[in-house]
Design a protein around this motif. Structure first.
Motif, mmCIF file in Angstrom:
data_model
loop_
_atom_site.group_PDB
_atom_site.id
_atom_site.type_symbol
_atom_site.label_atom_id
_atom_site.label_comp_id
_atom_site.label_asym_id
_atom_site.label_seq_id
_atom_site.Cartn_x
_atom_site.Cartn_y
_atom_site.Cartn_z
ATOM 1 N N ALA A 196 -9.999 -7.552 -19.227
ATOM 2 C CA ALA A 196 -9.484 -7.618 -20.743
ATOM 3 C C ALA A 196 -10.423 -8.474 -21.530
ATOM 4 C CB ALA A 196 -8.017 -8.493 -20.591
ATOM 5 N N ALA A 197 -10.939 -9.605 -21.067
ATOM 6 C CA ALA A 197 -12.110 -10.459 -21.645
ATOM 7 C C ALA A 197 -13.357 -9.795 -22.288
ATOM 8 C CB ALA A 197 -12.254 -11.645 -20.611
ATOM 9 N N ILE A 198 -13.716 -8.678 -21.620
ATOM 10 C CA ILE A 198 -14.931 -7.930 -21.780
ATOM 11 C C ILE A 198 -14.412 -6.806 -22.624
ATOM 12 C CG2 ILE A 198 -16.254 -9.141 -20.108
ATOM 13 C CD1 ILE A 198 -16.075 -6.384 -18.498
ATOM 14 N N GLY A 199 -13.262 -6.591 -22.992
ATOM 15 C CA GLY A 199 -12.944 -5.273 -23.515
ATOM 16 C C GLY A 199 -12.804 -3.852 -22.728
ATOM 17 N N VAL A 200 -12.676 -4.069 -21.456
ATOM 18 C CA VAL A 200 -12.639 -2.991 -20.358
ATOM 19 C C VAL A 200 -11.472 -2.679 -19.945
ATOM 20 C CG1 VAL A 200 -13.814 -1.880 -18.539
ATOM 21 C CG2 VAL A 200 -15.176 -2.931 -20.051
ATOM 22 N N GLN A 201 -10.871 -1.449 -19.814
ATOM 23 C CA GLN A 201 -9.593 -0.918 -19.322
ATOM 24 C C GLN A 201 -9.964 0.100 -18.152
ATOM 25 O OE1 GLN A 201 -7.284 0.534 -22.284
ATOM 26 N NE2 GLN A 201 -6.394 -1.511 -22.752
ATOM 27 N N ARG A 202 -9.673 -0.068 -17.059
ATOM 28 C CA ARG A 202 -10.124 0.839 -15.919
ATOM 29 C C ARG A 202 -8.991 0.503 -14.880
ATOM 30 N NH1 ARG A 202 -12.647 2.850 -18.641
ATOM 31 N NH2 ARG A 202 -14.680 3.242 -18.779
ATOM 32 N N PRO A 203 -8.627 1.685 -14.112
ATOM 33 C CA PRO A 203 -7.442 1.516 -13.041
ATOM 34 C C PRO A 203 -7.880 0.401 -11.963
ATOM 35 C CG PRO A 203 -8.106 3.739 -13.190
ATOM 36 C CD PRO A 203 -8.996 2.951 -14.196
ATOM 37 N N LEU A 204 -7.023 -0.361 -11.518
ATOM 38 C CA LEU A 204 -7.470 -1.403 -10.518
ATOM 39 C C LEU A 204 -6.918 -1.126 -9.048
ATOM 40 C CD1 LEU A 204 -7.017 -4.912 -12.551
ATOM 41 C CD2 LEU A 204 -8.955 -3.739 -11.433
ATOM 42 N N LEU A 205 -7.444 -1.258 -8.048
ATOM 43 C CA LEU A 205 -6.765 -1.173 -6.797
ATOM 44 C C LEU A 205 -7.046 -2.593 -5.927
ATOM 45 C CD1 LEU A 205 -5.646 0.900 -4.866
ATOM 46 C CD2 LEU A 205 -8.003 1.218 -4.017
ATOM 47 N N SER A 206 -6.188 -2.964 -5.331
ATOM 48 C CA SER A 206 -6.486 -4.149 -4.457
ATOM 49 C C SER A 206 -7.069 -3.935 -3.234
ATOM 50 C CB SER A 206 -5.046 -4.901 -4.070
ATOM 51 O OG SER A 206 -4.078 -4.057 -3.364
ATOM 52 N N LEU A 207 -8.053 -4.785 -3.133
ATOM 53 C CA LEU A 207 -8.722 -4.790 -1.684
ATOM 54 C C LEU A 207 -8.929 -6.101 -1.190
ATOM 55 C CD1 LEU A 207 -10.408 -2.452 0.169
ATOM 56 C CD2 LEU A 207 -12.176 -3.430 -0.888
ATOM 57 N N HIS A 208 -8.284 -6.448 0.060
ATOM 58 C CA HIS A 208 -8.476 -7.781 0.263
ATOM 59 C C HIS A 208 -8.355 -7.811 1.724
ATOM 60 C CE1 HIS A 208 -4.149 -7.331 0.749
ATOM 61 N NE2 HIS A 208 -4.148 -7.200 -0.711
ATOM 62 N N ALA A 209 -8.360 -8.879 2.347
ATOM 63 C CA ALA A 209 -8.662 -8.987 4.015
ATOM 64 C C ALA A 209 -7.258 -8.233 4.714
ATOM 65 C CB ALA A 209 -8.537 -10.717 4.313
ATOM 66 N N HIS A 210 -6.225 -8.230 4.298
ATOM 67 C CA HIS A 210 -4.942 -7.762 4.721
ATOM 68 C C HIS A 210 -4.961 -6.125 4.450
ATOM 69 C CE1 HIS A 210 -3.994 -11.846 5.479
ATOM 70 N NE2 HIS A 210 -3.849 -11.838 4.045
ATOM 71 N N ASN A 211 -5.630 -5.381 3.611
ATOM 72 C CA ASN A 211 -5.487 -4.170 3.441
ATOM 73 C C ASN A 211 -6.977 -3.402 3.532
ATOM 74 O OD1 ASN A 211 -6.672 -4.535 0.825
ATOM 75 N ND2 ASN A 211 -4.859 -3.728 -0.302
ATOM 76 N N GLU A 212 -8.089 -4.037 3.442
ATOM 77 C CA GLU A 212 -9.347 -3.362 3.385
ATOM 78 C C GLU A 212 -9.329 -2.190 4.302
ATOM 79 O OE1 GLU A 212 -14.092 -4.444 3.170
ATOM 80 O OE2 GLU A 212 -12.658 -6.007 3.948
ATOM 81 N N ARG A 213 -9.038 -2.393 5.617
ATOM 82 C CA ARG A 213 -9.207 -1.435 6.531
ATOM 83 C C ARG A 213 -8.571 -0.060 6.036
ATOM 84 N NH1 ARG A 213 -11.182 -2.036 11.922
ATOM 85 N NH2 ARG A 213 -10.949 -4.075 11.354
ATOM 86 N N GLU A 214 -7.374 -0.134 5.626
ATOM 87 C CA GLU A 214 -6.682 1.187 5.292
ATOM 88 C C GLU A 214 -7.191 1.862 3.811
ATOM 89 O OE1 GLU A 214 -2.554 -0.458 3.390
ATOM 90 O OE2 GLU A 214 -2.976 -0.955 5.407
#
Length: 94
Positions: free
Chosen positions: A33-51
């Protein structure tokens, strides 16, 4: 961090991405939002990275652009994203 530290290349990469994989989508949505970009986001963290890595690799194989944002910065050696990067390189993606 400081938005002034975000490089032009990072801005261009985020703007060109078909999807942004983010360790914390709340923080990354603020960045976008701060740089004026809108893109779909997908969470990727230690608990779901493998899947989630498999689905992101499929998107890369279809020619989509995937941007990866880590809360802790680069180089993702032990942060979430390491497995995705390793698998992407093994699959021949740049």
């Amino acid at each position: 961090g400081n938005l002034g530290d975000l490089s032009p290349r990072a801005r261009e990469t985020l703007a060109a991405a078909d999807v942004v994989a983010a360790e914390d989508t709340r923080r990354t949505s603020q960045l976008l939002a701060a740089i004026g970009v809108q893109r779909p986001l997908l969470s990727l963290h230690a608990h779901n990275e493998r899947e989630r890595s498999g689905a992101l690799l499929e998107r890369l194989a279809r020619g989509e652009h995937v941007a990866l944002v880590s809360d802790a910065g680069t180089p993702l050696l032990s942060d979430p994203g390491h497995e995705l990067l390793r698998r992407a390189v093994e699959a021949g993606h740049a």
